[in-house]
Design a protein around this motif. Structure first.
Motif, PDB file in Angstrom:
ATOM      1  N   THR A 227      11.864 -71.382  31.997  1.00 21.16           N
ATOM      2  CA  THR A 227      10.544 -71.516  31.402  1.00 21.16           C
ATOM      3  C   THR A 227      10.661 -72.335  30.134  1.00 21.16           C
ATOM      4  O   THR A 227      11.555 -72.111  29.326  1.00 21.16           O
ATOM      5  CB  THR A 227       9.944 -70.136  31.059  1.00 21.16           C
ATOM      6  OG1 THR A 227       9.910 -69.353  32.248  1.00 21.16           O
ATOM      7  CG2 THR A 227       8.550 -70.264  30.493  1.00 21.16           C
TER       8      THR A 227
ATOM      9  N   TYR B  40       8.726 -73.313  26.706  1.00 21.84           N
ATOM     10  CA  TYR B  40       7.673 -72.808  25.830  1.00 21.84           C
ATOM     11  C   TYR B  40       7.222 -73.913  24.893  1.00 21.84           C
ATOM     12  O   TYR B  40       8.006 -74.785  24.520  1.00 21.84           O
ATOM     13  CB  TYR B  40       8.186 -71.615  25.022  1.00 21.84           C
ATOM     14  CG  TYR B  40       8.700 -70.492  25.890  1.00 21.84           C
ATOM     15  CD1 TYR B  40       7.830 -69.555  26.427  1.00 21.84           C
ATOM     16  CD2 TYR B  40      10.053 -70.371  26.189  1.00 21.84           C
ATOM     17  CE1 TYR B  40       8.292 -68.516  27.232  1.00 21.84           C
ATOM     18  CE2 TYR B  40      10.528 -69.344  26.998  1.00 21.84           C
ATOM     19  CZ  TYR B  40       9.642 -68.425  27.505  1.00 21.84           C
ATOM     20  OH  TYR B  40      10.098 -67.410  28.304  1.00 21.84           O
TER      21      TYR B  40
ATOM     22  N   ASP C  41       2.641 -70.623  22.020  1.00 21.94           N
ATOM     23  CA  ASP C  41       2.791 -69.679  23.128  1.00 21.94           C
ATOM     24  C   ASP C  41       3.150 -68.295  22.599  1.00 21.94           C
ATOM     25  O   ASP C  41       3.929 -68.164  21.650  1.00 21.94           O
ATOM     26  CB  ASP C  41       3.896 -70.127  24.093  1.00 21.94           C
ATOM     27  CG  ASP C  41       3.501 -71.290  24.973  1.00 21.94           C
ATOM     28  OD1 ASP C  41       2.306 -71.648  24.999  1.00 21.94           O
ATOM     29  OD2 ASP C  41       4.405 -71.845  25.642  1.00 21.94           O
TER      30      ASP C  41
ATOM     31  N   ARG D 104      10.240 -63.826  27.280  1.00 17.78           N
ATOM     32  CA  ARG D 104       9.392 -63.856  28.466  1.00 17.78           C
ATOM     33  C   ARG D 104       7.987 -64.250  28.028  1.00 17.78           C
ATOM     34  O   ARG D 104       7.507 -63.809  26.985  1.00 17.78           O
ATOM     35  CB  ARG D 104       9.335 -62.493  29.160  1.00 17.78           C
ATOM     36  CG  ARG D 104      10.658 -62.013  29.703  1.00 17.78           C
ATOM     37  CD  ARG D 104      11.151 -62.917  30.835  1.00 17.78           C
ATOM     38  NE  ARG D 104      12.380 -62.415  31.423  1.00 17.78           N
ATOM     39  CZ  ARG D 104      13.610 -62.782  31.032  1.00 17.78           C
ATOM     40  NH1 ARG D 104      13.767 -63.641  30.051  1.00 17.78           N
ATOM     41  NH2 ARG D 104      14.679 -62.293  31.628  1.00 17.78           N
ATOM     42  N   PRO D 105       7.317 -65.066  28.843  1.00 17.38           N
ATOM     43  CA  PRO D 105       5.958 -65.467  28.479  1.00 17.38           C
ATOM     44  C   PRO D 105       4.989 -64.293  28.577  1.00 17.38           C
ATOM     45  O   PRO D 105       5.165 -63.387  29.382  1.00 17.38           O
ATOM     46  CB  PRO D 105       5.618 -66.550  29.519  1.00 17.38           C
ATOM     47  CG  PRO D 105       6.502 -66.253  30.683  1.00 17.38           C
ATOM     48  CD  PRO D 105       7.754 -65.633  30.122  1.00 17.38           C
TER      49      PRO D 105
ATOM     50  N   PRO E 165       1.378 -64.241  29.468  1.00 20.69           N
ATOM     51  CA  PRO E 165       0.290 -65.093  29.947  1.00 20.69           C
ATOM     52  C   PRO E 165      -1.084 -64.607  29.494  1.00 20.69           C
ATOM     53  O   PRO E 165      -1.331 -63.405  29.401  1.00 20.69           O
ATOM     54  CB  PRO E 165       0.401 -65.014  31.469  1.00 20.69           C
ATOM     55  CG  PRO E 165       1.676 -64.310  31.772  1.00 20.69           C
ATOM     56  CD  PRO E 165       2.082 -63.565  30.544  1.00 20.69           C
ATOM     57  N   ALA E 166      -1.944 -65.562  29.255  1.00 21.17           N
ATOM     58  CA  ALA E 166      -3.321 -65.242  28.857  1.00 21.17           C
ATOM     59  C   ALA E 166      -4.018 -64.429  29.933  1.00 21.17           C
ATOM     60  O   ALA E 166      -4.843 -63.565  29.626  1.00 21.17           O
ATOM     61  CB  ALA E 166      -4.083 -66.531  28.572  1.00 21.17           C
ATOM     62  N   THR E 167      -3.690 -64.656  31.200  1.00 23.11           N
ATOM     63  CA  THR E 167      -4.347 -63.903  32.277  1.00 23.11           C
ATOM     64  C   THR E 167      -4.075 -62.409  32.143  1.00 23.11           C
ATOM     65  O   THR E 167      -4.944 -61.593  32.437  1.00 23.11           O
ATOM     66  CB  THR E 167      -3.885 -64.381  33.664  1.00 23.11           C
ATOM     67  OG1 THR E 167      -2.466 -64.357  33.722  1.00 23.11           O
ATOM     68  CG2 THR E 167      -4.370 -65.788  33.949  1.00 23.11           C
ATOM     69  N   ASP E 168      -2.891 -62.036  31.683  1.00 23.30           N
ATOM     70  CA  ASP E 168      -2.593 -60.620  31.480  1.00 23.30           C
ATOM     71  C   ASP E 168      -3.394 -60.053  30.314  1.00 23.30           C
ATOM     72  O   ASP E 168      -3.900 -58.935  30.376  1.00 23.30           O
ATOM     73  CB  ASP E 168      -1.099 -60.398  31.230  1.00 23.30           C
ATOM     74  CG  ASP E 168      -0.260 -60.655  32.463  1.00 23.30           C
ATOM     75  OD1 ASP E 168      -0.838 -60.780  33.560  1.00 23.30           O
ATOM     76  OD2 ASP E 168       0.967 -60.737  32.323  1.00 23.30           O
TER      77      ASP E 168
END
Length: 122
Positions: free
Chosen positions: A12, A14, A18, A75-76, A78-81
């Motif tokens: 990944t 970044y 982020d 670890r990312p 995410p905005a969706t989470d």
């Protein structure tokens, strides 16, 4: 004897801004508290000897800079989470108590209302 396949984590990359979850491996393996936190990426750079990409973060809970973070321990986030509760808010029912405060706040802003009630269904 057959070997078990190893889990392969994709690489990944970044970028500045982020949000990530970071684990301080030394603190973790020594059993010390405060080894995992949420951070924001400020910049990345390449180690002059190993040529590995490293990251400088800001720990969000204390606004503390953390330099030279190995991405293997990040670890990312995410905005969706982060937005899942808003995206899945139960809009079909009149019970706004079933919705999280974030979902209610978003709806108020989106609908331009200051009240705590949802508009009537037609």
């Amino acid at each position: 004897m057959a070997q078990q396949p190893q889990a392969v984590r994709p690489t990944t990359t970044y970028t500045k801004g982020d949000f990530v979850l970071f684990r301080d491996a030394k603190r973790f393996w020594l059993g010390q508290p405060g080894h995992t936190f949420v951070g924001r990426v400020e910049r990345f750079w390449q180690h002059p000897d190993t040529r590995k990409n490293l990251y400088d973060l800001v720990e969000l809970s204390g606004n503390r800079p953390v330099a030279g973070v190995d991405p293997d321990y990040m670890r990312p986030l995410p905005a969706t989470d982060a937005m899942h509760d808003i995206d899945t808010a139960p809009l079909s029912g009149p019970d706004t108590g079933a919705m999280t405060p974030a979902a209610v706040a978003w709806l108020r802003q989106h609908l331009g209302q200051d009240s705590s009630t949802l508009p009537a269904r037609h």
